[in-house]
Design a protein around this motif. Structure first.
Motif, PDB file in Angstrom:
ATOM      1  N   TYR A  86     -24.494 -10.510   5.821  1.00 45.78           N
ATOM      2  CA  TYR A  86     -23.293  -9.753   5.452  1.00 45.78           C
ATOM      3  C   TYR A  86     -22.872  -9.908   3.987  1.00 45.78           C
ATOM      4  CZ  TYR A  86     -21.032 -14.216   6.483  1.00 45.78           C
ATOM      5  OH  TYR A  86     -20.683 -15.544   6.517  1.00 45.78           O
ATOM      6  N   ILE A 122     -17.810  -6.890   4.890  1.00 46.28           N
ATOM      7  CA  ILE A 122     -16.955  -6.983   6.066  1.00 46.28           C
ATOM      8  C   ILE A 122     -15.670  -6.235   5.753  1.00 46.28           C
ATOM      9  CG2 ILE A 122     -15.611  -8.532   7.540  1.00 46.28           C
ATOM     10  CD1 ILE A 122     -17.702 -10.672   6.997  1.00 46.28           C
ATOM     11  N   SER A 123     -15.198  -5.446   6.702  1.00 44.89           N
ATOM     12  CA  SER A 123     -13.967  -4.682   6.507  1.00 44.89           C
ATOM     13  C   SER A 123     -12.873  -5.201   7.428  1.00 44.89           C
ATOM     14  CB  SER A 123     -14.203  -3.202   6.810  1.00 44.89           C
ATOM     15  OG  SER A 123     -15.156  -2.672   5.944  1.00 44.89           O
ATOM     16  N   LYS A 124     -11.638  -5.137   6.956  1.00 45.20           N
ATOM     17  CA  LYS A 124     -10.483  -5.550   7.737  1.00 45.20           C
ATOM     18  C   LYS A 124      -9.897  -4.334   8.447  1.00 45.20           C
ATOM     19  CE  LYS A 124      -5.867  -7.406   7.335  1.00 45.20           C
ATOM     20  NZ  LYS A 124      -4.768  -7.708   6.451  1.00 45.20           N
ATOM     21  N   LEU A 125      -9.516  -4.535   9.709  1.00 43.40           N
ATOM     22  CA  LEU A 125      -8.855  -3.487  10.468  1.00 43.40           C
ATOM     23  C   LEU A 125      -7.463  -3.966  10.855  1.00 43.40           C
ATOM     24  CD1 LEU A 125     -11.721  -2.420  12.887  1.00 43.40           C
ATOM     25  CD2 LEU A 125     -10.916  -1.208  10.874  1.00 43.40           C
ATOM     26  N   ASP A 126      -6.458  -3.151  10.648  1.00 41.64           N
ATOM     27  CA  ASP A 126      -5.092  -3.484  11.053  1.00 41.64           C
ATOM     28  C   ASP A 126      -4.808  -2.854  12.404  1.00 41.64           C
ATOM     29  OD1 ASP A 126      -4.403  -4.970   8.750  1.00 41.64           O
ATOM     30  OD2 ASP A 126      -4.116  -3.113   7.640  1.00 41.64           O
ATOM     31  N   PRO A 146      -5.502  -7.796  19.292  1.00 37.80           N
ATOM     32  CA  PRO A 146      -6.784  -8.340  18.814  1.00 37.80           C
ATOM     33  C   PRO A 146      -7.975  -7.548  19.362  1.00 37.80           C
ATOM     34  CG  PRO A 146      -5.413 -10.067  19.765  1.00 37.80           C
ATOM     35  CD  PRO A 146      -4.749  -8.759  20.068  1.00 37.80           C
TER      36      PRO A 146
END
Length: 64
Positions: free
Chosen positions: A13, A25-29, A33
């Motif tokens: 990654y 790596i992407s952040k998701l809001d 969870p």
């Protein structure tokens, strides 16, 4: 997952681009969870989806 670790080496990654290490790596809001496994994970583990029992199984894939 269920008390077991599934290892993903950083070489999967992290990509070297123009002399810099780029983390892929992407952040998701999301309000709850969630686990989202992309190709970095899915190419390292063989995945079985059991829709009838609502479960997913993983084992290490054999890489050529």
């Amino acid at each position: 997952m269920c008390g077991k670790w599934l290892d993903i080496p950083s070489s999967v990654y992290v990509k070297r681009l123009l002399g810099f290490d780029v983390i892929r790596i992407s952040k998701l809001d999301l309000s709850v969870p969630h686990f989202i496994f992309g190709d970095s994970f899915l190419k390292l583990y063989y995945t079985v989806f059991d829709n009838d029992e609502h479960r997913i199984g993983f084992t290490k894939a054999k890489l050529n």
